[in-house]
Write an enzyme that holds these catalytic residues in place. Structure first.
Site, PDB file in Angstrom:
ATOM      1  CD1 TRP A  58      -1.951  -2.232   2.003  1.00 43.78           C
ATOM      2  CD2 TRP A  58      -2.910  -1.423   0.142  1.00 43.78           C
ATOM      3  NE1 TRP A  58      -2.933  -3.101   1.606  1.00 43.78           N
ATOM      4  CE2 TRP A  58      -3.535  -2.644   0.478  1.00 43.78           C
ATOM      5  CE3 TRP A  58      -3.338  -0.733  -0.997  1.00 43.78           C
ATOM      6  CZ2 TRP A  58      -4.572  -3.185  -0.287  1.00 43.78           C
ATOM      7  CZ3 TRP A  58      -4.368  -1.274  -1.758  1.00 43.78           C
ATOM      8  CH2 TRP A  58      -4.973  -2.481  -1.402  1.00 43.78           C
ATOM      9  CG  ASP A  70      -2.907   4.097   4.291  1.00 45.88           C
ATOM     10  OD1 ASP A  70      -3.928   3.923   4.973  1.00 45.88           O
ATOM     11  OD2 ASP A  70      -2.615   3.402   3.291  1.00 45.88           O
ATOM     12  CE  LYS A 122      -7.760  -3.340   4.556  1.00 48.64           C
ATOM     13  NZ  LYS A 122      -7.097  -2.414   3.647  1.00 48.64           N
TER      14      LYS A 122
HETATM   15  C1  LIG Z   1      -6.615  -2.005   2.557  1.00 50.19           C
HETATM   16  C2  LIG Z   1      -5.645  -0.916   2.573  1.00 50.19           C
HETATM   17  C3  LIG Z   1      -5.651   0.100   1.602  1.00 50.19           C
HETATM   18  C4  LIG Z   1      -6.614   0.109   0.443  1.00 50.19           C
HETATM   19  O1  LIG Z   1      -7.850   0.532   0.833  1.00 50.19           O
HETATM   20  P1  LIG Z   1      -9.026   0.697  -0.228  1.00 50.19           P
HETATM   21  O2  LIG Z   1     -10.101   1.289   0.645  1.00 50.19           O
HETATM   22  O3  LIG Z   1      -9.342  -0.660  -0.745  1.00 50.19           O
HETATM   23  O4  LIG Z   1      -8.572   1.606  -1.292  1.00 50.19           O
HETATM   24  C5  LIG Z   1      -4.727   1.118   1.733  1.00 50.19           C
HETATM   25  N1  LIG Z   1      -3.833   1.130   2.723  1.00 50.19           N
HETATM   26  C6  LIG Z   1      -3.781   0.168   3.667  1.00 50.19           C
HETATM   27  C7  LIG Z   1      -2.761   0.239   4.754  1.00 50.19           C
HETATM   28  C8  LIG Z   1      -4.688  -0.883   3.619  1.00 50.19           C
HETATM   29  O5  LIG Z   1      -4.644  -1.845   4.542  1.00 50.19           O
END
Ligand SMILES: *Cc1c(COP(=O)(O)O)cnc(C)c1O
Length: 356
Positions: free
Chosen positions: A102, A168, A192
């Site tokens: 990511w 993020d 998540k």
């Molecule tokens: C799952 C995830 C993403 C992607 O998220 P989306 O909502 O599917 O775009 C980005 N960064 C991290 C750390 C993730 O675990």
């Protein structure tokens, strides 16, 4: 089939009470005779949901004054681009910590606009968090990923930075204490730790905006979404509602102190077994191990089929590792009970007895 132990990496387990309340709201919202998903997003009941969701984020994370909370769409993946568009001036530079899949994707979106990699753990298949790198003072911002969902590493201590920090936090937001004041922007896909897929949480420092000279498309402009209170266009009403319910659940149980302790107990139980049991080995550097996603391998991979059958029979779901790591990944998000971790540990011990 009864309830399973759900280790899915995302979308993932949410509290059972949230599933029940959300299901009821789809059928008949607060006895209005209407489904939550057939009413106007501008109606009083939905505006109240959006307001409560934002207020809960602020309360649970102790968000200081001067920050705005947004619920957007496009996933964390769109934030990779939006962050750069809104914070990276033309001719400027932004530094990226590249710690996994990511983080790499975030960097890729920013690179054409002036993103540079400051450090990467690609040399060891992202099994650790780089340390001791420098964050140059002339950067527009420094971007990092707090938890690397696929590789099972987590930033335990955020580095000191003299430039604005963007993070993020998709896979560990609301799982441990964070000092929001240290960040200019935090973002997280809901699916998540917060809710169903379909909305993305953004926490942004208001006076950090409006400083870039590029033309920002309307939908990608944080200022527009702040001005319209996350309703510039139709928001994902169900995803916001279910996220709000999860946040209520978190708050009513004791908020961040409660969840931190619960997550630590789960991580200690599983990593303790991974380290004790000679049939298994962890893949991430110990000091950087994620409390959310534990990645491990069988020391004898030839016995994979046997182990797979055993955990599946124990009603464990979603344990297969990502293809870039192989082996197993146990995602222990907020809603996963300690009992589920115990169920996995029991299977690991039984495997050792019979096949070790
Ligand atoms: C799952 C995830 C993403 C992607 O998220 P989306 O909502 O599917 O775009 C980005 N960064 C991290 C750390 C993730 O675990």
């Amino acid at each position: 089939m009864g309830k399973v132990h759900n280790y899915s990496a995302g979308p993932c387990i949410l509290p059972q009470s949230v599933f029940e309340e959300a299901a009821q709201a789809i059928l008949n919202y607060q006895d209005s005779g209407l489904s939550l998903i057939e009413m106007s997003h501008r109606s009083k009941p939905f505006v109240a949901v959006m307001d409560e969701a934002r207020a809960l984020v602020k309360e649970i994370l102790n968000v200081p004054d001067g920050y705005e909370v947004l619920f957007l769409q496009g996933g964390a993946s769109l934030q990779f681009l939006m962050a750069a568009m809104n914070f990276l001036p033309e001719g400027g530079k932004a530094g990226y910590l590249v710690t996994g899949t990511w983080a790499k994707k975030a960097f890729k979106e920013a690179e054409p606009m002036g993103g540079v990699s400051l450090a990467s753990s690609a040399d060891k298949n992202f099994s650790y968090i780089p340390k001791g790198y420098e964050i140059p003072k002339d950067l527009a911002y420094f971007h990092l990923t707090s938890n690397n969902t696929i590789f099972g590493t987590q930033v335990k201590d955020f580095p000191e930075s003299s430039v604005p920090v963007i993070c993020d936090m998709s896979s560990d937001i609301f799982s441990r204490p964070i000092d929001v004041s240290k960040f200019d922007m935090i973002y997280a896909g809901a699916q998540k730790n917060m809710g169903p897929a379909g909305t993305t949480l953004v926490i942004v420092k208001k006076d950090a905006l409006g400083r870039v000279n590029r033309r920002i498309p309307t939908m990608l402009d944080y200022s527009v979404h702040i001005e319209k209170e996350s309703m510039f266009n139709t928001p994902p009403v169900f995803a916001v509602y279910a996220s709000m319910l999860t946040l209520r659940w978190l708050k009513s149980n004791g908020g961040i102190p409660w969840i931190t302790e619960r997550n630590q107990a789960k991580a200690d139980l599983l990593y303790g077994e991974i380290d004790r049991n000679p049939c298994f080995e962890g893949t991430a550097a110990k000091e950087d191990r994620s409390n959310m996603n534990a990645c491990f391998l069988l020391t004898n991979p030839d016995k994979g089929e046997i182990f797979d059958q055993m955990w599946q029979e124990a009603k464990i779901n979603g344990l297969k590792g990502h293809r870039s790591v192989g082996g197993y990944r146990a995602s222990m998000y907020n809603a996963l009970p300690l009992d589920s971790v115990q169920a996995l540990v029991d299977v690991m011990q039984e495997f050792e007895k019979k096949h070790g």
